[in-house]
Design an enzyme around this catalytic site. Structure first.
Site, mmCIF file in Angstrom:
data_model
loop_
_atom_site.group_PDB
_atom_site.id
_atom_site.type_symbol
_atom_site.label_atom_id
_atom_site.label_comp_id
_atom_site.label_asym_id
_atom_site.label_seq_id
_atom_site.Cartn_x
_atom_site.Cartn_y
_atom_site.Cartn_z
ATOM 1 N N ASN A 62 -1.211 -1.281 5.640
ATOM 2 C CA ASN A 62 -0.669 -2.416 4.886
ATOM 3 C C ASN A 62 -0.444 -3.615 5.798
ATOM 4 O O ASN A 62 -0.041 -3.477 6.952
ATOM 5 C CB ASN A 62 0.583 -2.053 4.068
ATOM 6 C CG ASN A 62 1.674 -1.363 4.839
ATOM 7 O OD1 ASN A 62 1.432 -0.657 5.800
ATOM 8 N ND2 ASN A 62 2.902 -1.582 4.417
ATOM 9 N N GLU A 64 1.461 -7.191 5.686
ATOM 10 C CA GLU A 64 2.429 -7.988 4.917
ATOM 11 C C GLU A 64 2.375 -9.461 5.319
ATOM 12 O O GLU A 64 1.711 -9.847 6.282
ATOM 13 C CB GLU A 64 3.829 -7.388 5.085
ATOM 14 C CG GLU A 64 3.870 -5.972 4.522
ATOM 15 C CD GLU A 64 5.259 -5.370 4.451
ATOM 16 O OE1 GLU A 64 6.208 -5.923 5.048
ATOM 17 O OE2 GLU A 64 5.389 -4.323 3.782
ATOM 18 N N CYS A 73 -1.923 -3.739 0.327
ATOM 19 C CA CYS A 73 -1.696 -2.309 0.562
ATOM 20 C C CYS A 73 -2.768 -1.722 1.473
ATOM 21 O O CYS A 73 -3.917 -2.190 1.502
ATOM 22 C CB CYS A 73 -1.763 -1.545 -0.760
ATOM 23 S SG CYS A 73 -0.416 -1.871 -1.895
ATOM 24 N N GLU A 75 -4.420 1.075 1.142
ATOM 25 C CA GLU A 75 -5.579 1.649 0.446
ATOM 26 C C GLU A 75 -6.633 0.594 0.161
ATOM 27 O O GLU A 75 -7.833 0.806 0.348
ATOM 28 C CB GLU A 75 -5.146 2.278 -0.892
ATOM 29 C CG GLU A 75 -4.195 3.447 -0.754
ATOM 30 C CD GLU A 75 -2.719 3.041 -0.775
ATOM 31 O OE1 GLU A 75 -2.371 1.977 -0.211
ATOM 32 O OE2 GLU A 75 -1.927 3.804 -1.344
ATOM 33 N N CYS A 112 -0.188 2.880 -5.369
ATOM 34 C CA CYS A 112 0.414 2.042 -6.414
ATOM 35 C C CYS A 112 -0.619 1.785 -7.525
ATOM 36 O O CYS A 112 -1.801 2.093 -7.380
ATOM 37 C CB CYS A 112 0.913 0.732 -5.819
ATOM 38 S SG CYS A 112 -0.396 -0.463 -5.509
ATOM 39 N N CYS A 115 -3.715 -0.251 -6.562
ATOM 40 C CA CYS A 115 -4.639 0.527 -5.726
ATOM 41 C C CYS A 115 -5.375 1.566 -6.563
ATOM 42 O O CYS A 115 -6.567 1.818 -6.351
ATOM 43 C CB CYS A 115 -3.891 1.194 -4.576
ATOM 44 S SG CYS A 115 -3.395 -0.005 -3.313
#
Ligand code: THU
Length: 160
Positions: A62, A64, A73, A75, A112, A115
């Site tokens: 990830n 940010e 993210c 993934e 999530c 994803c």
């Protein structure tokens, strides 16, 4: 009116010793990626490792951003890296591992919603299931045989 029931089966590995050699190696790659995550805002580090049909292993973590929604993210970082570098290769497996610098993540961290939708796109495109393994820093490892088990009734391009 009729009612339908959709069921999903998952494999639960109580410890990493239950994984095959290849799967343990992929989990360790996801952990390696996780440890390089850039997550100064959430302190929640996620790593993903993908195994492609040609044997390549693609990592992501990830990333940010001070403008929070601009982050991404693990993934999707990994999947889009794989898709951009090897557009014709199938994704066979995805391993996801998460940890936090503020608490022990001992529950499996599943992808999530966004994803899941992204993984769905590639599972439909390649017309082959993608195995998804997810875990925390410690604790059980969950394996879904297909994204379909995490996102039943998914939206796909046949609906456009
Ligand atoms: N995160 C992921 O990388 N993957 C997921 O499936 C869930 C959440 C990241 C996004 C954000 O950087 C941090 O975890 C906290 O939500």
């Amino acid at each position: 009116m009729k009612e339908i029931k959709i069921t999903s089966k998952y494999k639960i590995f109580e410890t990493r010793e239950e994984l095959s050699g290849e799967n343990l190696m992929l989990l360790e790659k996801a952990e390696e990626a996780r440890n390089k995550a850039y997550a100064p805002y959430s302190n929640f580090n996620v790593g993903a490792a993908l195994l492609l049909g040609n044997g390549e292993i693609i990592l992501g973590n990830n990333q940010e951003n001070a403008a929070y929604p601009s982050g991404m993210c693990a993934e999707r970082v990994a999947i889009w890296s794989a898709a951009s570098r090897f557009p014709n290769e199938k994704i066979l497996k995805i391993f996801i591992s998460a940890s936090s610098s503020t608490h022990q993540v001992d529950k499996p961290v599943s992808p999530c919603g966004a994803c899941r939708q992204t993984i769905a796109e590639y599972e439909f495109k390649q017309d082959k299931n993608i195995e998804i393994f997810f875990t925390g820093e410690t604790g059980i490892i969950v394996r879904a045989n297909s994204l379909n088990d995490l996102l039943p009734l998914a939206f796909d391009n046949s609906l456009l």
